[in-house]
Every structure is written in C-alpha cells, then in structure tokens.
Write a protein that holds these residues in place. Structure first.
Motif, mmCIF file in Angstrom:
data_model
loop_
_atom_site.group_PDB
_atom_site.id
_atom_site.type_symbol
_atom_site.label_atom_id
_atom_site.label_comp_id
_atom_site.label_asym_id
_atom_site.label_seq_id
_atom_site.Cartn_x
_atom_site.Cartn_y
_atom_site.Cartn_z
ATOM 1 N N GLU A 85 88.584 2.364 48.732
ATOM 2 C CA GLU A 85 89.690 1.768 47.975
ATOM 3 C C GLU A 85 89.805 2.314 46.566
ATOM 4 O O GLU A 85 90.892 2.298 45.976
ATOM 5 N N ASN A 86 88.692 2.788 46.026
ATOM 6 C CA ASN A 86 88.694 3.262 44.639
ATOM 7 C C ASN A 86 88.529 4.769 44.496
ATOM 8 O O ASN A 86 88.424 5.281 43.381
ATOM 9 N N LEU A 121 72.130 -6.006 56.109
ATOM 10 C CA LEU A 121 72.107 -4.571 55.815
ATOM 11 C C LEU A 121 73.415 -3.875 56.179
ATOM 12 O O LEU A 121 74.014 -3.168 55.351
ATOM 13 N N LEU A 122 73.894 -4.067 57.388
ATOM 14 C CA LEU A 122 75.098 -3.361 57.831
ATOM 15 C C LEU A 122 76.379 -3.925 57.209
ATOM 16 O O LEU A 122 77.257 -3.142 56.798
ATOM 17 N N PRO A 123 76.536 -5.253 57.062
ATOM 18 C CA PRO A 123 77.724 -5.762 56.366
ATOM 19 C C PRO A 123 77.819 -5.278 54.916
ATOM 20 O O PRO A 123 78.912 -4.954 54.443
ATOM 21 N N MET A 164 77.135 5.020 59.910
ATOM 22 C CA MET A 164 78.328 4.380 59.347
ATOM 23 C C MET A 164 78.837 5.154 58.137
ATOM 24 O O MET A 164 80.043 5.384 57.986
ATOM 25 N N ILE A 165 77.909 5.548 57.285
ATOM 26 C CA ILE A 165 78.281 6.276 56.067
ATOM 27 C C ILE A 165 78.842 7.654 56.417
ATOM 28 O O ILE A 165 79.876 8.078 55.898
ATOM 29 N N ILE A 197 80.294 -1.564 50.813
ATOM 30 C CA ILE A 197 80.192 -0.436 49.878
ATOM 31 C C ILE A 197 81.120 0.697 50.305
ATOM 32 O O ILE A 197 81.805 1.305 49.459
ATOM 33 N N ILE A 198 81.167 0.976 51.592
ATOM 34 C CA ILE A 198 82.087 2.007 52.103
ATOM 35 C C ILE A 198 83.528 1.638 51.772
ATOM 36 O O ILE A 198 84.305 2.475 51.285
#
Length: 312
Positions: free
Chosen positions: A99-100, A86-88, A143-144, A93-94
């Motif tokens: 990066e984009n 879940l966390l990785p 995290m998000i 995604i973050i």
C-alpha cells in the motif's frame, strides 16, 4: 534509502539495525509494542522516531509505514505465539509495504532449512523443515517471495550482542555474571555459529541499499564457528578463571522444559541445531559483496558483557 522502519526495534537485532541505519544518516521509525523500552534504547537519537504499535494491527502498521522506503522486519515473537500470530503479522507487513510502495528486508533464522546432514547450508538447497516452527518459517518466506513487493530475506544463525536478551549466549553470560557456573545450551564439542548483531545489521543494511539484492535469500554466517569449550576459554579470559560452564544437552533441556513452562517446552524441537553442526555457507554473499569485516568472538563477547554490566 532516506527513511526506513524497523519492526521489532526493541529486540537485539532490531536495536542493531536502528543504530546501523542511523550511522549511515538514514531517518528511522523504530516500531515496537513498548514505548518505555524504545525510549530507554533510543533516547537522544535525533534521527529516530519512536512509534509504539502492534504489528498484528493492520491499521496501526499501515499508518506507521507511510513515507518509508524500506521496512526491516526484525520482530521476534515468543515461540508459543508463532502458530497464532506469525503468518497473519507477515501478511500485515506485506500489505502495508504494498500500500505504501515500500521494499521489505526480512530477518530470518535457519529453521526452514531443516537438518544439515553435515553440509553447510546454501541458499539453493531445498528447504525440508522437520519441525513445526521450521515449517512455519518456510511458509512465511514463501509468502514474502510470492508477493509483489521487492524483498530480500536474510538467514542468520543464533545472535548475540548488546540488547540481544532472548538468546542462548545472553542466558549463559547472565548466569556467569551472577555466579560461578553458567549453563551452555548444547554439547561442549559441537561446532556452532553465533553472529554478533552489529555485524549482522551492517551486512543486512548493505544488502538493502543494493537494488539487485532484492528478490533473493541471503545466508549471513558468523565470523567463524566455535565450540562450547572455546566459548568457556573466552569467558574465563573476561570474567575470571574461576568461571565454569555446564553443558545442557538435548535430553537435559527436555527435562528442564517439563517444569520451566510453555515457552521452554516450545524450544525443545529446535535443539537439533545445538546438537549437530548447522552452519551457513556465505559463498553467495561473498561473491556479491566481497569480503566484509566481522567482529572476532573475543571482542564481541567483551562488548556484550560490558553492555550487560551497565544494565544491572
């Protein structure tokens, strides 16, 4: 928003998000592990690009996000994979969004809140999860929120709807379509919330289109609450008066889990949600968006049953 990406597009909420975005003229990258399921769901949808990939693979994910304005994270991992993945995956995604230059809209559940104490859950309540999965979801949200990307998190109650197969209501309806009795997870008289995936997707996309919705968490409640007895009456109206429910309480669920495998055993700790009213407040959302139209349970259940019949 000209182009969006839905991670977990083959799931119930992912499917609803893709179709809602397409209905608004948005080009969509539908990202999931199984290409055959993606083809089955979105064949003929000109505005949908199918990408089979693993969100656990940073390179695959980053490549797929190129040119995307908003990422909708609707990936629903099996419970027994949460601790490891879940966390990785969240960090992948973050990173891909950073990066984009993409925004992130996260589909979340209510686990991070913990027990309601009989109160409706509001966004400003201190999150005090008492379960392993609730603690993981809390860390995931932090995290998000701590990242540099514009993000919004939508907290939903249990889902139901077309293609929402990994849900309690799908389990019950699936049994009733095959035989006279079906199991309803939870007591018969506790107020519960189930949100129709089409309604949830509509509200979430509406939020994602508004710049000032980012940087916030949003509770997305169902149209109303419903008990097991209420649900049984609706089902009888659609499938016949001979249909009956039996009610799976937490002790019964725990007993079944002993022989049903690891996936069901992992769900035992979450049964507090079904054993006591755990209801979301939509006050913040209503102030922001105004009143929105929701699908009554009777119509939503009818449409869900119709979809399920076509799949058999």
């Amino acid at each position: 928003m000209k182009k969006a990406m839905v991670i977990g597009a083959s799931g119930g909420m992912g499917y609803a998000l893709v179709m809602e975005l397409v209905s608004r003229g948005v080009d969509v990258v539908a990202f999931a592990r199984g290409i055959e399921k993606l083809k089955e769901l979105f064949a003929g949808e000109e505005k949908v690009t199918l990408v089979a990939g693993d969100a656990g693979n940073k390179e695959e994910l980053t490549l797929a996000v190129k040119g995307i304005d908003v990422i909708f994270h609707a990936l629903n991992l099996p419970y027994d994979e949460w601790k490891e993945k879940l966390l990785p995956i969240t960090q992948n995604i973050i990173n891909a969004a950073e990066e984009n230059g993409a925004k992130l809209a996260m589909v979340d559940n209510i686990y991070a809140y913990g027990k309601s104490g009989g109160n409706r859950l509001t966004e400003n309540m201190e999150k005090n999860p008492h379960t392993k999965k609730g603690k993981l979801r809390k860390v995931m949200g932090e995290m998000i929120q701590k990242s540099s990307i514009p993000s919004l998190i939508c907290h939903f109650p249990d889902f139901y709807g077309p293609n929402a197969t990994n849900t309690y209501m799908h389990f019950t309806l699936g049994q009733l379509l095959k035989k006279r009795k079906g199991g309803f997870v939870g007591p018969s008289d506790i107020e519960r919330e189930f949100i129709y995936t089409k309604d949830g997707a509509k509200v979430m996309v509406e939020l994602a289109l508004k710049d000032d919705a980012y940087g916030h968490s949003w509770n997305i409640p169902a149209v109303s609450t419903i008990t097991g007895r209420d649900f049984e009456k609706l089902v009888k109206g659609h499938l016949g008066k001979d249909k009956q429910l039996y009610y799976i309480t937490k002790p019964m669920f725990a007993m079944y889990a002993l022989v049903a495998g690891k996936g069901m055993r992992e769900a035992v700790e979450m049964q507090y949600i079904n054993a006591e009213p755990t209801i979301l407040s939509g006050e913040k959302l209503t102030k922001f968006l105004g009143k929105w139209n929701s699908t009554p349970y009777e119509k939503g259940i009818e449409e869900t049953i119709g979809y399920m019949k076509k799949q058999t």
